[in-house]
Motif scaffolding. Structure first.
Motif, PDB file in Angstrom:
ATOM      1  N   VAL A   1     -51.042 -27.436 -44.860  1.00 13.68           N
ATOM      2  CA  VAL A   1     -51.178 -28.543 -45.811  1.00 13.68           C
ATOM      3  C   VAL A   1     -49.857 -28.786 -46.538  1.00 13.68           C
ATOM      4  CG1 VAL A   1     -52.283 -29.253 -47.964  1.00 13.68           C
ATOM      5  CG2 VAL A   1     -53.666 -28.281 -46.123  1.00 13.68           C
ATOM      6  N   PHE A   2     -49.194 -27.706 -46.954  1.00 16.55           N
ATOM      7  CA  PHE A   2     -47.896 -27.850 -47.626  1.00 16.55           C
ATOM      8  C   PHE A   2     -46.895 -28.567 -46.721  1.00 16.55           C
ATOM      9  CE2 PHE A   2     -43.599 -26.038 -48.085  1.00 16.55           C
ATOM     10  CZ  PHE A   2     -43.294 -26.504 -49.365  1.00 16.55           C
ATOM     11  N   CYS A   3     -46.840 -28.163 -45.457  1.00 20.69           N
ATOM     12  CA  CYS A   3     -45.912 -28.798 -44.521  1.00 20.69           C
ATOM     13  C   CYS A   3     -46.316 -30.243 -44.234  1.00 20.69           C
ATOM     14  CB  CYS A   3     -45.857 -27.996 -43.224  1.00 20.69           C
ATOM     15  SG  CYS A   3     -45.223 -26.319 -43.415  1.00 20.69           S
ATOM     16  N   ALA A   4     -47.606 -30.510 -44.161  1.00 20.91           N
ATOM     17  CA  ALA A   4     -48.074 -31.872 -43.912  1.00 20.91           C
ATOM     18  C   ALA A   4     -47.722 -32.794 -45.073  1.00 20.91           C
ATOM     19  CB  ALA A   4     -49.580 -31.873 -43.673  1.00 20.91           C
ATOM     20  N   VAL A   5     -47.844 -32.286 -46.303  1.00 20.85           N
ATOM     21  CA  VAL A   5     -47.466 -33.082 -47.482  1.00 20.85           C
ATOM     22  C   VAL A   5     -45.976 -33.384 -47.440  1.00 20.85           C
ATOM     23  CG1 VAL A   5     -47.222 -33.005 -49.986  1.00 20.85           C
ATOM     24  CG2 VAL A   5     -49.361 -32.249 -48.923  1.00 20.85           C
ATOM     25  N   LEU A   6     -45.170 -32.392 -47.077  1.00 23.86           N
ATOM     26  CA  LEU A   6     -43.731 -32.593 -46.967  1.00 23.86           C
ATOM     27  C   LEU A   6     -43.406 -33.605 -45.876  1.00 23.86           C
ATOM     28  CD1 LEU A   6     -41.123 -31.482 -48.241  1.00 23.86           C
ATOM     29  CD2 LEU A   6     -41.060 -29.777 -46.415  1.00 23.86           C
TER      30      LEU A   6
ATOM     31  N   HIS B   1     -39.932 -31.658 -35.647  1.00 25.29           N
ATOM     32  CA  HIS B   1     -39.975 -30.480 -36.516  1.00 25.29           C
ATOM     33  C   HIS B   1     -41.409 -30.202 -36.981  1.00 25.29           C
ATOM     34  CE1 HIS B   1     -35.592 -30.352 -36.673  1.00 25.29           C
ATOM     35  NE2 HIS B   1     -35.615 -31.659 -36.895  1.00 25.29           N
ATOM     36  N   PHE B   2     -42.169 -31.252 -37.250  1.00 24.58           N
ATOM     37  CA  PHE B   2     -43.543 -31.062 -37.701  1.00 24.58           C
ATOM     38  C   PHE B   2     -44.409 -30.497 -36.579  1.00 24.58           C
ATOM     39  CE2 PHE B   2     -47.834 -32.896 -38.755  1.00 24.58           C
ATOM     40  CZ  PHE B   2     -48.075 -32.049 -39.825  1.00 24.58           C
ATOM     41  N   VAL B   3     -44.199 -30.973 -35.346  1.00 29.28           N
ATOM     42  CA  VAL B   3     -44.941 -30.440 -34.206  1.00 29.28           C
ATOM     43  C   VAL B   3     -44.603 -28.970 -33.997  1.00 29.28           C
ATOM     44  CG1 VAL B   3     -45.124 -30.532 -31.686  1.00 29.28           C
ATOM     45  CG2 VAL B   3     -45.282 -32.630 -33.016  1.00 29.28           C
ATOM     46  N   ALA B   4     -43.312 -28.626 -34.099  1.00 20.79           N
ATOM     47  CA  ALA B   4     -42.899 -27.238 -33.876  1.00 20.79           C
ATOM     48  C   ALA B   4     -43.524 -26.297 -34.899  1.00 20.79           C
ATOM     49  CB  ALA B   4     -41.370 -27.141 -33.927  1.00 20.79           C
TER      50      ALA B   4
ATOM     51  N   ALA C   1     -41.222 -17.708 -40.629  1.00 16.13           N
ATOM     52  CA  ALA C   1     -40.933 -18.170 -39.272  1.00 16.13           C
ATOM     53  C   ALA C   1     -40.671 -19.672 -39.201  1.00 16.13           C
ATOM     54  CB  ALA C   1     -42.085 -17.809 -38.334  1.00 16.13           C
ATOM     55  N   VAL C   2     -41.189 -20.442 -40.153  1.00 15.49           N
ATOM     56  CA  VAL C   2     -41.099 -21.905 -40.059  1.00 15.49           C
ATOM     57  C   VAL C   2     -40.178 -22.513 -41.110  1.00 15.49           C
ATOM     58  CG1 VAL C   2     -43.402 -22.090 -39.042  1.00 15.49           C
ATOM     59  CG2 VAL C   2     -43.155 -22.237 -41.512  1.00 15.49           C
ATOM     60  N   TRP C   3     -39.485 -21.688 -41.893  1.00 14.88           N
ATOM     61  CA  TRP C   3     -38.648 -22.265 -42.943  1.00 14.88           C
ATOM     62  C   TRP C   3     -37.522 -23.146 -42.396  1.00 14.88           C
ATOM     63  CZ3 TRP C   3     -33.465 -21.647 -43.295  1.00 14.88           C
ATOM     64  CH2 TRP C   3     -32.879 -20.561 -42.621  1.00 14.88           C
ATOM     65  N   PRO C   4     -36.954 -22.893 -41.189  1.00 13.30           N
ATOM     66  CA  PRO C   4     -35.938 -23.835 -40.695  1.00 13.30           C
ATOM     67  C   PRO C   4     -36.506 -25.245 -40.477  1.00 13.30           C
ATOM     68  CG  PRO C   4     -35.794 -21.763 -39.504  1.00 13.30           C
ATOM     69  CD  PRO C   4     -37.066 -21.719 -40.296  1.00 13.30           C
ATOM     70  N   GLN C   5     -37.732 -25.334 -39.950  1.00  9.98           N
ATOM     71  CA  GLN C   5     -38.344 -26.657 -39.762  1.00  9.98           C
ATOM     72  C   GLN C   5     -38.675 -27.307 -41.108  1.00  9.98           C
ATOM     73  OE1 GLN C   5     -39.455 -23.921 -37.978  1.00  9.98           O
ATOM     74  NE2 GLN C   5     -38.510 -24.491 -36.034  1.00  9.98           N
ATOM     75  N   ILE C   6     -39.093 -26.487 -42.083  1.00 10.27           N
ATOM     76  CA  ILE C   6     -39.375 -27.027 -43.417  1.00 10.27           C
ATOM     77  C   ILE C   6     -38.103 -27.578 -44.042  1.00 10.27           C
ATOM     78  CG2 ILE C   6     -40.068 -26.384 -45.760  1.00 10.27           C
ATOM     79  CD1 ILE C   6     -42.072 -24.463 -44.563  1.00 10.27           C
ATOM     80  N   LEU C   7     -36.988 -26.858 -43.890  1.00 12.36           N
ATOM     81  CA  LEU C   7     -35.707 -27.334 -44.413  1.00 12.36           C
ATOM     82  C   LEU C   7     -35.298 -28.632 -43.733  1.00 12.36           C
ATOM     83  CD1 LEU C   7     -33.201 -26.889 -46.180  1.00 12.36           C
ATOM     84  CD2 LEU C   7     -32.238 -25.491 -44.317  1.00 12.36           C
ATOM     85  N   ALA C   8     -35.471 -28.706 -42.415  1.00 13.95           N
ATOM     86  CA  ALA C   8     -35.123 -29.931 -41.687  1.00 13.95           C
ATOM     87  C   ALA C   8     -35.996 -31.097 -42.142  1.00 13.95           C
ATOM     88  CB  ALA C   8     -35.278 -29.702 -40.182  1.00 13.95           C
ATOM     89  N   LEU C   9     -37.293 -30.848 -42.355  1.00 12.20           N
ATOM     90  CA  LEU C   9     -38.178 -31.905 -42.846  1.00 12.20           C
ATOM     91  C   LEU C   9     -37.748 -32.395 -44.221  1.00 12.20           C
ATOM     92  CD1 LEU C   9     -41.852 -30.919 -41.893  1.00 12.20           C
ATOM     93  CD2 LEU C   9     -40.492 -32.823 -41.034  1.00 12.20           C
TER      94      LEU C   9
END
Length: 373
Positions: A259-264, A325-328, A342-350
């Motif tokens: 949910v946090f990543c989806a909001v971002l 990035h969201f799919v990954a 494990a997913v903080w690089p994709q979160i940073l890119a988003l």
């Protein structure tokens, strides 16, 4: 600061009421995250199921009959015995995906160790079935021959044990269900925010906003917050009810992190929707512009085909798209149970891409409001 947040909150409530008053959009949201997810997940399968197969048995031996009987449901339909003269017509008419040809004296040659050949004709227009089914049939033949003629077949030098992680039965439903939800998040995020802006323009309510003590940034944020909230809630409900309950697909990771990543993610794709809407003069034009954008974002995001199978230059280009990035990170969280580490690089890119999209969309939105004045 609190006054600004209060204005954004009230404008977001207005957006939710506008969305509630649009029955077409409400039906679209419900359909997209329920019926569309279920039907695509259960209908579009990549594994072999009920594939049509024929056998040309010119040996008529116990071994050839054993091979024919080993092609069982649910992978294959009951094999149809045909003559060699019917092969071309059967393949041309599309009646069979696989045709197995057993030559004369097959069993005798196998017992004598003369390594006879079997021919397997494949209709490769059914690409996923063709590739997987050929491997299935090859494995079945080797197992049956080894079991029927243990003394005639040389022992294998190694014993390879395959372990499939995250999807042990290799079911395409497990993959398609989650990816369908992810693709729908992208599609509806763009459509809802863009439609909200165009609806304001067509109904003439954009002029009402211009005379209110609100800024363009507050108006844009309210649309992002309201429509993004609807999408996130709908996607979570779809995961919990349709995917996990109806389709029995296990969700391995944290829903809260997703949910946090989806909001971002909403800040980038909803900003893209507003950006497309500012370049559109009508809802029809918005649909024509957004359609190729959404097709590229979904097909090349890694949700349909792996990123590694794309050309290197295209992989670099798609790093500029927030969808990849969201799919990954969604695959890492929901399939593999990955955590924040494990997913903080994709979160940073988003975060970076979303900020850039938001800034560009805000500039365009301000120009649109200035022209409306």
């Amino acid at each position: 600061m609190w006054d600004r947040l209060n204005r954004i909150f009230r404008l977001a409530i207005k957006e939710l009421y506008s969305l509630k008053a649009d029955p077409v959009m409400m039906v679209l949201i419900i359909y997209t995250f329920t019926i569309a997810v279920y039907t695509v997940s259960t209908g579009a399968k990549f594994e072999v199921e009920n594939a049509s197969v024929a056998v040309v048995d010119e040996d008529r031996s116990m071994l050839s009959m054993r091979l024919r009987d080993a092609l069982l449901k649910p992978f294959f339909r009951e094999p149809v015995l045909i003559d060699a003269a019917e092969i071309d017509d059967g393949m041309d008419a599309g009646r069979f995906v696989f045709i197995l040809e057993v030559p004369p004296k097959f069993e005798e040659d196998a017992i004598e160790g003369r390594r006879p050949s079997l021919r397997l004709d494949i209709d490769a227009t059914a690409m996923s079935q063709a590739g997987n089914g050929a491997s299935y049939i090859q494995s079945i033949i080797m197992q049956e021959v080894a079991a029927a003629l243990p003394n005639a077949v040389a022992p294998q030098p190694i014993n390879l044990v395959v372990s499939a992680r995250f999807n042990p039965n290799l079911m395409s439903t497990w993959f398609a269900a989650v990816m369908q939800v992810i693709n729908n998040v992208t599609m509806l995020s763009v459509i809802l925010t863009g439609a909200a802006l165009i609806r304001e323009r067509e109904h003439g309510t954009i002029e009402h906003l211009l005379v209110m003590p609100v800024t363009s940034g507050e108006i844009m944020l309210s649309k992002i917050v309201a429509n993004g909230l609807v999408i996130v809630v709908a996607s979570v409900l779809s995961l919990l009810i349709v995917v996990e309950r109806l389709l029995a697909v296990p969700i391995a990771g944290s829903i809260g992190l997703f949910v946090f990543c989806a909001v971002l993610y909403q800040f980038s794709v909803t900003s893209l929707g507003i950006l497309i809407a500012t370049a559109s003069s009508s809802m029809a034009q918005f649909g024509l512009i957004s359609m190729p954008v959404l097709i590229v974002m979904n097909l090349l995001s890694g949700s349909t085909t792996p990123m590694d199978s794309m050309p290197r230059w295209l992989q670099y280009v798609m790093q500029l798209s927030p969808s990849s990035h969201f799919v990954a990170l969604s695959q890492a969280i929901l399939y593999r149970g990955a955590g924040l580490g494990a997913v903080w690089p994709q979160i940073l890119a988003l975060t970076i891409i979303g900020s850039a999209f938001f800034a560009i969309a805000l500039i365009r939105f301000r120009r649109t409001l200035a022209d409306a004045r």
